[in-house]
Design an enzyme around this catalytic site. Structure first.
Site, short mmCIF file in Angstrom:
data_model
loop_
_atom_site.label_atom_id
_atom_site.label_comp_id
_atom_site.label_asym_id
_atom_site.label_seq_id
_atom_site.Cartn_x
_atom_site.Cartn_y
_atom_site.Cartn_z
N ASP A 56 11.37 -22.21 11.58
CA ASP A 56 11.33 -22.14 10.09
C ASP A 56 12.01 -23.52 9.49
O ASP A 56 11.81 -23.99 8.57
CB ASP A 56 12.23 -20.90 9.84
CG ASP A 56 11.43 -19.53 10.23
OD1 ASP A 56 10.32 -19.66 10.41
OD2 ASP A 56 12.14 -18.61 10.70
N LYS A 111 5.81 -15.49 9.10
CA LYS A 111 6.06 -16.31 10.04
C LYS A 111 4.87 -17.24 10.63
O LYS A 111 4.68 -18.10 11.02
CB LYS A 111 6.58 -15.44 11.22
CG LYS A 111 6.88 -16.36 12.40
CD LYS A 111 7.74 -17.27 12.62
CE LYS A 111 9.13 -17.01 12.58
NZ LYS A 111 10.18 -17.78 12.77
N HIS A 154 -3.70 5.31 7.57
CA HIS A 154 -3.22 3.89 7.69
C HIS A 154 -4.08 2.75 8.02
O HIS A 154 -4.29 2.42 9.24
CB HIS A 154 -1.88 3.84 8.62
CG HIS A 154 -0.68 4.53 7.96
ND1 HIS A 154 0.12 3.89 6.93
CD2 HIS A 154 -0.47 5.92 8.19
CE1 HIS A 154 0.99 5.00 6.69
NE2 HIS A 154 0.83 6.04 7.30
N GLY A 208 5.36 6.07 2.87
CA GLY A 208 6.77 6.23 2.91
C GLY A 208 7.30 7.66 3.61
O GLY A 208 6.52 8.38 3.97
N CYS A 229 -1.38 6.87 2.46
CA CYS A 229 -0.75 8.03 2.85
C CYS A 229 0.00 8.41 1.91
O CYS A 229 -0.35 9.12 0.94
CB CYS A 229 0.13 7.27 4.07
SG CYS A 229 0.80 8.79 5.07
N TYR A 230 1.39 8.27 1.93
CA TYR A 230 2.27 8.94 0.77
C TYR A 230 1.86 8.24 -0.63
O TYR A 230 1.90 8.96 -1.58
CB TYR A 230 3.68 8.41 0.92
CG TYR A 230 4.57 8.90 -0.30
CD1 TYR A 230 5.21 10.42 -0.26
CD2 TYR A 230 5.18 8.16 -1.26
CE1 TYR A 230 5.93 10.70 -1.12
CE2 TYR A 230 5.96 8.77 -2.17
CZ TYR A 230 6.59 9.89 -2.37
OH TYR A 230 7.26 10.59 -3.31
N GLU A 286 -3.84 -0.41 7.80
CA GLU A 286 -2.86 -1.73 8.07
C GLU A 286 -2.70 -1.85 9.62
O GLU A 286 -2.34 -2.82 9.96
CB GLU A 286 -1.68 -1.80 7.25
CG GLU A 286 -0.72 -0.72 7.13
CD GLU A 286 -0.87 0.59 6.75
OE1 GLU A 286 0.20 1.45 6.42
OE2 GLU A 286 -1.89 1.23 6.31
#
Length: 521
Positions: free
Chosen positions: A235, A377, A177, A54, A83-84, A179
């Site tokens: 979609d 997606k 991070h 964050g 992280c945060y 990710e």
């Protein structure tokens, strides 16, 4: 019922990437704001919890700085702070944070020690025999004192506590991070947490999801009729195929041709659904009506609203003609939901309005059916293939709801739509022929309402300009302009100028996101 991991979002720009990594590991997860509430967390019954990064500093007043609900540390499930999220865990469990002597933003090398989370995960062995990881850092604060029960599991000279663990309670913290793609072993680390530590099974995939979703739709809808606005995009197309699989002829699709579609898009959509999949599709040709509504409008948001209002009006007129309709189906997907729900947390200003989030017109008096609401997606595309939709439809590049209306800068005129449609078709055709279409995430032409001097047939010309845009991205949150070969760009430019009367100049957009957005409006 899927085993699920809960991601509590502290406003990180990377929260969605965490979720996509976990989903890619065949594990179901959801993102919710950090202050979602104790009762919700209990009822969600997660097998593990991830605390995101964050933008805040832990040194702000505790009443103003986000904290994790205390229930997170009392449920008895594994917790991973990133992280945060790691700093929040540290402070709430009795540790301390300090301003880092040297901030770390970007690449860093870490050295790891034995832990269940990082065991045997490495990029190389250092010269002194330590396992080393290449990671992505983004922090100005750091842990200075570990909470009771924690040990360090990753460090470097700048950050002595770059990874921490309480193995007994299965609490883990990473200052970097995992990710983002820049952390080379990040995917493996998150898979380790999900499967080995949380005990998640590999039960989230689109082949299984089809029958689950079909069952839920049948249970909700019963014998009612459902109406869906079919745009021809991925979609709405996948939503239509899924609902039709569930309830057959109870689904009625309305395809509104607003005159702002791509080349031959109306014909292709009707052929795919009404002829090949036997879906009941009502085709409404309303191009002139939309163009009338756009006369004199130059502001992008005003154009979006005008197109949206006209679509709702036409859609309501068609819905009123069908007896027994109780439901409106939409192709809302999970990123739409996340962005709409997260605005209060991330304090984000409006970039552009979402066309399918925020409720229904009261005059429509229909219940809402959103069967793709929990899918990203890439999962929607996988679902489309599982449903038997053509690959070229499923992997079409994204197309904005307002269509060419926001790819024509300034006022939209019929002449402009025809020029742009032809230029865009040539661009896409050449990308496909050169094998570049699937290498790019989104590619399109933009009409610029300016004229430039040129020479055509040995005479002076004064004609319009087309801009080409092609980007590569994993998540559409950031993007790099595609480095198309010069020979390919030259061929595209030559075709557009030679084949389309009214265009004498073609330019290529080499802006990244940020600072530019992918679309021009």
């Amino acid at each position: 019922m899927h085993s699920a991991i809960l991601i509590l979002d502290f406003g990180s720009q990377y929260s969605r990437l965490i979720a996509r990594r976990i989903r890619a590991a065949s594990v179901y997860c959801e993102i919710h704001p950090f202050d979602i509430g104790t009762q919700f967390i209990r009822e969600f019954s997660p097998i593990g919890i991830i605390l995101s990064g964050g933008p805040e500093s832990i040194f702000m007043d505790a009443s103003e700085t986000p904290r994790a609900p205390q229930i997170v540390f009392e449920l008895g499930v594994p917790v991973l702070g990133i992280c945060y999220g790691m700093q929040v865990m540290t402070v709430q469990l009795g540790g301390e944070i300090e301003t880092a002597p040297a901030r770390e933003f970007g690449y860093a090398e870490l050295f790891t020690s034995s832990s269940r989370l990082l065991q045997d995960i490495k990029d190389r062995i250092s010269s002194d025999g330590k396992p080393a990881l290449d990671v992505w850092m983004s922090h100005g604060d750091q842990v200075s004192k570990l909470p009771p029960g924690f040990t360090a599991i990753a460090s470097n000279a700048a950050t002595p506590f770059a990874g921490i663990a309480d193995e007994t309670r299965q609490f883990y913290g990473l200052q970097f991070h995992p990710e983002v793609s820049h952390t080379l072993q990040g995917k493996v680390i998150l898979e380790r947490f999900a499967h080995d530590i949380c005990g998640a099974s590999y039960d989230w995939n689109m082949q299984n999801y089809v029958e689950e979703a079909v069952g839920r739709i049948r249970a909700r809808v019963g014998t009612d009729k459902v109406i869906l606005g079919l745009s021809g995009g991925v979609d709405s197309s996948v939503a239509a195929a899924l609902i039709h699989r569930a309830i057959g002829d109870q689904l009625v699709c309305v395809f509104v041709d607003n005159g702002l579609l791509r080349h031959h898009e109306a014909r292709q959509t009707m052929e795919t659904f009404s002829r090949n999949l036997s879906v009941n599709v009502i085709h409404v040709d309303a191009g002139r009506q939309f163009l009338r509504q756009l006369e004199g409008i130059t502001d992008p948001e005003q154009k979006r609203h005008a197109i949206g209002r006209e679509f709702v009006e036409i859609f309501q007129q068609e819905a009123a003609k069908i007896e027994g309709v109780k439901w409106l189906a939409q192709g809302t997907i999970y990123p739409d939901v996340i962005e709409s729900a997260g605005d209060h947390l991330k304090k984000s200003g409006l970039i552009k309005s979402h066309h399918n989030v925020g409720g229904l017109p009261e005059t429509l008096r229909l219940k809402l059916l959103e069967p793709l609401r929990e899918l990203f997606k890439d999962e929607v595309r996988q679902l489309g293939l599982a449903l038997g939709l053509p690959r070229d439809l499923v992997f079409r590049h994204p197309f904005p709801g307002p269509g060419l209306g926001v790819r024509i800068l300034g006022e939209v005129k019929y002449e402009y739509t025809e020029l742009l449609r032809q230029a865009d078709a040539i661009f896409i055709e050449e990308l496909i022929n050169a094998g570049w279409y699937e290498k790019t995430s989104q590619a399109f032409a933009v009409f610029l309402p300016i004229k430039s001097v040129g020479i055509i047939d040995n005479s002076r010309s004064y004609e319009y300009v087309i801009a080409l845009r092609a980007v590569q991205t994993e998540d559409f949150m950031t993007a790099h302009w595609a480095e198309l070969p010069y020979t390919l760009l030259a061929r595209i430019s030559n075709r557009i100028i030679n084949e389309i009367r009214g265009i004498n100049r073609v330019v290529y957009d080499v802006s990244g996101k940020p600072p530019a957005t992918i679309e021009w409006e």
